[in-house]
Motif scaffolding. Structure first.
Motif, PDB file in Angstrom:
ATOM      1  N   GLN A  23       0.860  -1.181   0.000  1.00 52.14           N
ATOM      2  CA  GLN A  23       0.000   0.000   0.000  1.00 52.14           C
ATOM      3  C   GLN A  23       0.900   1.237   0.000  1.00 52.14           C
ATOM      4  OE1 GLN A  23      -3.524   0.288   0.145  1.00 52.14           O
ATOM      5  NE2 GLN A  23      -3.100   2.444  -0.118  1.00 52.14           N
ATOM      6  N   VAL A  25       2.005   5.117   0.262  1.00 53.35           N
ATOM      7  CA  VAL A  25       1.543   6.248   1.072  1.00 53.35           C
ATOM      8  C   VAL A  25       2.045   7.524   0.420  1.00 53.35           C
ATOM      9  CG1 VAL A  25       1.546   7.296   3.364  1.00 53.35           C
ATOM     10  CG2 VAL A  25       1.733   4.800   3.136  1.00 53.35           C
ATOM     11  N   SER A  26       1.122   8.416   0.081  1.00 55.42           N
ATOM     12  CA  SER A  26       1.526   9.678  -0.548  1.00 55.42           C
ATOM     13  C   SER A  26       1.227  10.857   0.368  1.00 55.42           C
ATOM     14  CB  SER A  26       0.801   9.878  -1.887  1.00 55.42           C
ATOM     15  OG  SER A  26      -0.556  10.214  -1.670  1.00 55.42           O
ATOM     16  N   GLU A  29      -2.419  11.930   0.053  1.00 53.86           N
ATOM     17  CA  GLU A  29      -3.349  11.066   0.793  1.00 53.86           C
ATOM     18  C   GLU A  29      -3.291  11.328   2.291  1.00 53.86           C
ATOM     19  OE1 GLU A  29      -2.160   7.169  -0.443  1.00 53.86           O
ATOM     20  OE2 GLU A  29      -3.652   7.116  -2.045  1.00 53.86           O
ATOM     21  N   ILE A  30      -2.081  11.542   2.812  1.00 50.42           N
ATOM     22  CA  ILE A  30      -1.935  11.846   4.244  1.00 50.42           C
ATOM     23  C   ILE A  30      -2.733  13.098   4.585  1.00 50.42           C
ATOM     24  CG2 ILE A  30      -0.310  12.643   6.014  1.00 50.42           C
ATOM     25  CD1 ILE A  30       1.799  10.773   4.709  1.00 50.42           C
ATOM     26  N   ALA A  59       1.589  10.190   8.533  1.00 55.82           N
ATOM     27  CA  ALA A  59       0.197   9.747   8.481  1.00 55.82           C
ATOM     28  C   ALA A  59      -0.354   9.615   9.893  1.00 55.82           C
ATOM     29  CB  ALA A  59       0.093   8.409   7.742  1.00 55.82           C
ATOM     30  N   HIS A  63      -5.307   6.761  10.066  1.00 57.99           N
ATOM     31  CA  HIS A  63      -5.085   6.532   8.636  1.00 57.99           C
ATOM     32  C   HIS A  63      -4.328   5.221   8.428  1.00 57.99           C
ATOM     33  CE1 HIS A  63      -3.337   8.325   4.624  1.00 57.99           C
ATOM     34  NE2 HIS A  63      -4.111   7.282   4.414  1.00 57.99           N
ATOM     35  N   THR A  64      -3.296   4.990   9.229  1.00 56.17           N
ATOM     36  CA  THR A  64      -2.522   3.751   9.128  1.00 56.17           C
ATOM     37  C   THR A  64      -3.427   2.547   9.383  1.00 56.17           C
ATOM     38  OG1 THR A  64      -0.544   4.933   9.846  1.00 56.17           O
ATOM     39  CG2 THR A  64      -0.492   2.525  10.004  1.00 56.17           C
ATOM     40  N   MET A  67      -5.605   1.988   6.361  1.00 53.60           N
ATOM     41  CA  MET A  67      -4.865   1.331   5.276  1.00 53.60           C
ATOM     42  C   MET A  67      -4.698  -0.160   5.569  1.00 53.60           C
ATOM     43  SD  MET A  67      -2.041   4.151   4.011  1.00 53.60           S
ATOM     44  CE  MET A  67      -1.529   4.743   5.621  1.00 53.60           C
ATOM     45  N   VAL A  97       4.485   6.628   9.959  1.00 55.03           N
ATOM     46  CA  VAL A  97       4.310   6.292   8.549  1.00 55.03           C
ATOM     47  C   VAL A  97       4.457   7.589   7.764  1.00 55.03           C
ATOM     48  CG1 VAL A  97       2.685   5.467   6.813  1.00 55.03           C
ATOM     49  CG2 VAL A  97       2.868   4.293   9.020  1.00 55.03           C
ATOM     50  N   SER A  99       5.250   9.841   4.000  1.00 50.63           N
ATOM     51  CA  SER A  99       5.038   9.901   2.562  1.00 50.63           C
ATOM     52  C   SER A  99       6.176   9.151   1.874  1.00 50.63           C
ATOM     53  CB  SER A  99       5.015  11.361   2.121  1.00 50.63           C
ATOM     54  OG  SER A  99       4.972  11.458   0.731  1.00 50.63           O
ATOM     55  N   ASN A 132       6.729  -1.457   7.058  1.00 50.93           N
ATOM     56  CA  ASN A 132       7.098  -0.636   5.898  1.00 50.93           C
ATOM     57  C   ASN A 132       8.076  -1.372   4.993  1.00 50.93           C
ATOM     58  OD1 ASN A 132       9.656  -0.333   7.073  1.00 50.93           O
ATOM     59  ND2 ASN A 132       9.218   1.732   7.830  1.00 50.93           N
TER      60      ASN A 132
END
Length: 152
Positions: A23, A25-26, A29-30, A59, A63-64, A67, A97, A99, A132
């Motif tokens: 997945q 993470v950008s 998105e964060i 993040a 959010h984590t 995901m 987490v 970006s 990660n």
């Protein structure tokens, strides 16, 4: 017609499931997730986050967790005759987490037991780990999920 292949009987203790795709993470998105659900400066403003005690834009833990849920769905929940979630326990956020991270998920069945009042379903207890791209664990928790038993 039911097209979901997995039932309670398919989740024996020790069985492991992993997410097939990481997945990503950008930064966008964060920020978007944080603006809707956790609008703290460390999540919505990278410059303020750099000056905050943590020192990084990251993040949200919520959010984590979201995901992780998506990765569980892709790994096997969407193929499972799932009724409902029951509880989450021992949730630990172990690392930020960021970006550019790519999250992976591993889930292991800890226990499976019959529902006490409804014999057509049973509980499965999963240990979930999210890590990660460097194999550092970022989130762990246990979750109980109610799943239909295979029809006779």
């Amino acid at each position: 017609m039911n097209t979901k292949a997995l039932y309670w009987e398919d989740f024996s203790p020790g069985k492991e499931w992993t997410a097939e795709r990481p997945q990503p993470v950008s930064r966008q998105e964060i920020i978007e997730f944080a603006l809707m659900f956790d609008p703290l400066d460390i999540h919505i403003d990278p410059e303020q986050a750099a000056r905050a005690p943590l020192g990084v834009h990251c993040a949200s833990g919520v959010h984590t967790f979201a995901m992780a849920q998506r990765m569980l769905c892709d790994a096997f929940f969407l193929k499972t005759n799932l009724v409902a979630g029951g509880k989450f326990e021992a949730l630990k956020l172990l690392r930020t987490v960021l970006s550019g991270d790519r999250l992976h998920l591993s889930s292991q069945v800890l226990n499976a037991y019959a529902h006490t009042r409804k014999p057509d379903r049973g509980w499965v207890v999963f240990k979930v780990e999210v890590f990660n791209q460097d194999k550092n664990v970022v989130l762990t928790y246990d979750t109980d999920v109610l799943i239909m038993r295979r029809p006779a």
